[in-house]
Design a protein around this motif. Sequence first.
Motif, short mmCIF file in Angstrom:
data_model
loop_
_atom_site.label_atom_id
_atom_site.label_comp_id
_atom_site.label_asym_id
_atom_site.label_seq_id
_atom_site.Cartn_x
_atom_site.Cartn_y
_atom_site.Cartn_z
N GLN A 238 8.89 -3.83 -14.96
CA GLN A 238 9.03 -2.63 -15.81
C GLN A 238 7.72 -2.31 -16.51
O GLN A 238 7.30 -1.15 -16.57
CB GLN A 238 10.15 -2.84 -16.83
N TRP A 239 7.08 -3.32 -17.03
CA TRP A 239 5.80 -3.13 -17.69
C TRP A 239 4.77 -2.58 -16.71
O TRP A 239 4.03 -1.66 -17.03
CB TRP A 239 5.31 -4.45 -18.29
N GLN B 149 4.95 1.09 -15.88
CA GLN B 149 4.52 1.98 -16.95
C GLN B 149 3.00 2.07 -17.09
O GLN B 149 2.50 2.90 -17.85
CB GLN B 149 5.12 1.52 -18.28
N GLN B 150 2.28 1.24 -16.37
CA GLN B 150 0.82 1.20 -16.50
C GLN B 150 0.17 2.32 -15.69
O GLN B 150 0.74 2.83 -14.74
CB GLN B 150 0.28 -0.16 -16.07
N VAL C 20 3.11 -9.39 -22.41
CA VAL C 20 3.81 -8.56 -21.43
C VAL C 20 5.28 -8.97 -21.32
O VAL C 20 6.16 -8.13 -21.22
CB VAL C 20 3.12 -8.64 -20.05
N ALA D 29 11.11 -7.80 -16.43
CA ALA D 29 10.31 -7.31 -17.56
C ALA D 29 8.88 -7.02 -17.12
O ALA D 29 8.29 -6.01 -17.51
CB ALA D 29 10.33 -8.33 -18.70
#
Length: 159
Positions: free
Chosen positions: A80-81, A84-85, A67, A77
């Motif tokens: 942001q990840w 998007q999930q 990740v 980071a």
Amino acid sequence: MIPLAPVFERSKAILQRLSELLDEERFAYGKLDTDIIVSLSKQKQDLLDEMNQLNEKRINILIKFGVVDKRSPSEDAFKQWLAQQDSTMDVIRLLMQECEQLLKHCKVKNNTNARVLNTLQKRNKYLFELLQGHSSKNKVYTSKGSTRPISSKQTLGRA
């Protein structure tokens, strides 16, 4: 699925307990109970140590699952990840938001306690100087340019 829920759940519990300890600390300052203050400081430090361990564990999990970057893992980071999930990560999002809110409350309480402690320290310093016969208003310059208090001959300790 990435096993982050237990880490965030424990973080939330720690932050809730830390908030309680900060309330108890402010009350102890009001009572000037040093034994309780020292005990609360130890408990707070233990919680913060555990929180640091949990953060390291969370970062290691995120690195393991790819990740965040191993060389420079960042909170941005991860966020942001997470954004998007799909909805399967809603539990993690909610826990993370709750932890962030609790952290903000703890910071406010900690800053309040710091101001109370600073006020108590100033008062104690003033009272100590008064007992010694010193006054912050009665200072003279030394030959090196620094200042030192003028000591009174009639201190309360000598009376």
